[in-house]
Design a protein around this motif. Structure first.
Motif: not given
Length: 310
Positions: A156-175
């Protein structure tokens, strides 16, 4: 489109009022657009999704400096056919106090996806006998790791959600998959926290049954990130899981993989954990009681990404 020759000066105009109102979820849902703030996020939106950007607003003071980041982005937007509006400082402040002199308006549907099609293509392309476009070939492309996907349950926390998306991008996740009642991905705080990564990888929404059905239908291994696990699913320390020790065979990690992260306050529900294939926990070597969900996501996604690429 030509860059507007005039300067928007009235912070109380209807146009500027409607842009500022995009800070509200109600307005975003009604109009179907959202606000992107700051040079880094706007640059990535213009670079990766120019067709979904409707308007760009930039401080006239920055626009006059041809070598400023805002000016470079504005001219790139102009070349992409995006409407560019020079504005006074008062207008930019009305649009957003956090925009650092530049903001863009985009389609919500560009980033808040209703289907997993883009992630599905990455999974299909990774299968043995598939080419990079998912078509049949003799062998998997050399060196291409199996897809890794981040999933969030009721984050629910927007900062956490955004940071997870950024980490997923950096780690090369497919989505990234948002499962059940997660934060609105077009929330300005989410968009800022992604630092532009929101425009690099697909983010799709599923309900709980839809998520587990999606994983089962595509042969995706689901690992819950959870400290305690359940009576049926005992947690495996991260080092043991990566080395194939514990109940998870090493070959299970060599197929498309989802790591499921839970709500900030409650973690994952027991019934949800039991539906996963296994549970991973991060060892705490110091005195900290725990890690927050965004930090845990960064650690786990990178650990699995490094394993897939070694």
């Amino acid at each position: 489109m030509p860059i507007s020759s005039g300067i928007l000066e009235n912070p109380k105009s209807d146009r500027i009022r409607h842009v500022a109102e995009l800070a509200s979820r109600h307005a975003r849902r009604k109009i179907g657009r959202f606000l992107v703030e700051g040079p880094q996020a706007v640059r990535e939106a213009v670079r990766f999704m120019p067709g979904s950007v409707h308007d760009l607003y930039v401080s006239a003071a920055l626009f006059d400096k041809r070598d400023s980041a805002a000016s470079v982005i504005a001219y790139a937007a102009d070349r992409a056919g995006i409407y560019v509006h020079a504005c006074t400082g008062a207008v930019m402040e009305r649009i957003s106090p956090d925009c650092q002199g530049i903001a863009a308006v985009m389609d919500c549907d560009a980033v808040d996806l209703k289907t997993t099609a883009a992630i599905d293509r990455a999974i299909a392309a990774s299968a043995p006998g598939a080419s990079s476009d998912g078509a049949s070939s003799q062998t998997r492309e050399a060196g291409r790791p199996v897809p890794l996907i981040a999933a969030c349950w009721q984050v629910r926390d927007p900062g956490n959600a955004g940071t997870i998306i950024r980490a997923a991008d950096a780690a090369g996740c497919a989505g990234v998959l948002l499962v059940d009642d997660c934060v609105d991905v077009t929330n300005p705080k989410v968009v800022r926290a992604t630092a532009g990564s929101l425009f690099h990888l697909p983010v799709a929404r599923l309900d709980v049954d839809g998520f587990f059905g999606w994983a089962a239908n595509r042969g995706v291994h689901v690992t819950a990130a959870d400290v305690y696990g359940t009576a049926r699913r005992r947690p495996i320390p991260l080092p043991d899981m990566l080395e194939g020790r514990g109940d998870t065979p090493a070959e299970a990690l060599d197929r498309p993989h989802v790591i499921l992260f839970g709500n900030e306050a409650r973690g994952l529900e027991e019934g949800t954990v039991d539906r996963c294939d296994d549970v991973v926990t991060i060892p705490i070597y110091g005195q900290a009681e725990s890690l927050n969900v965004a930090t845990s996501a960064a650690v786990l996604l990178y650990a699995f990404a490094l394993r897939a690429r070694r």
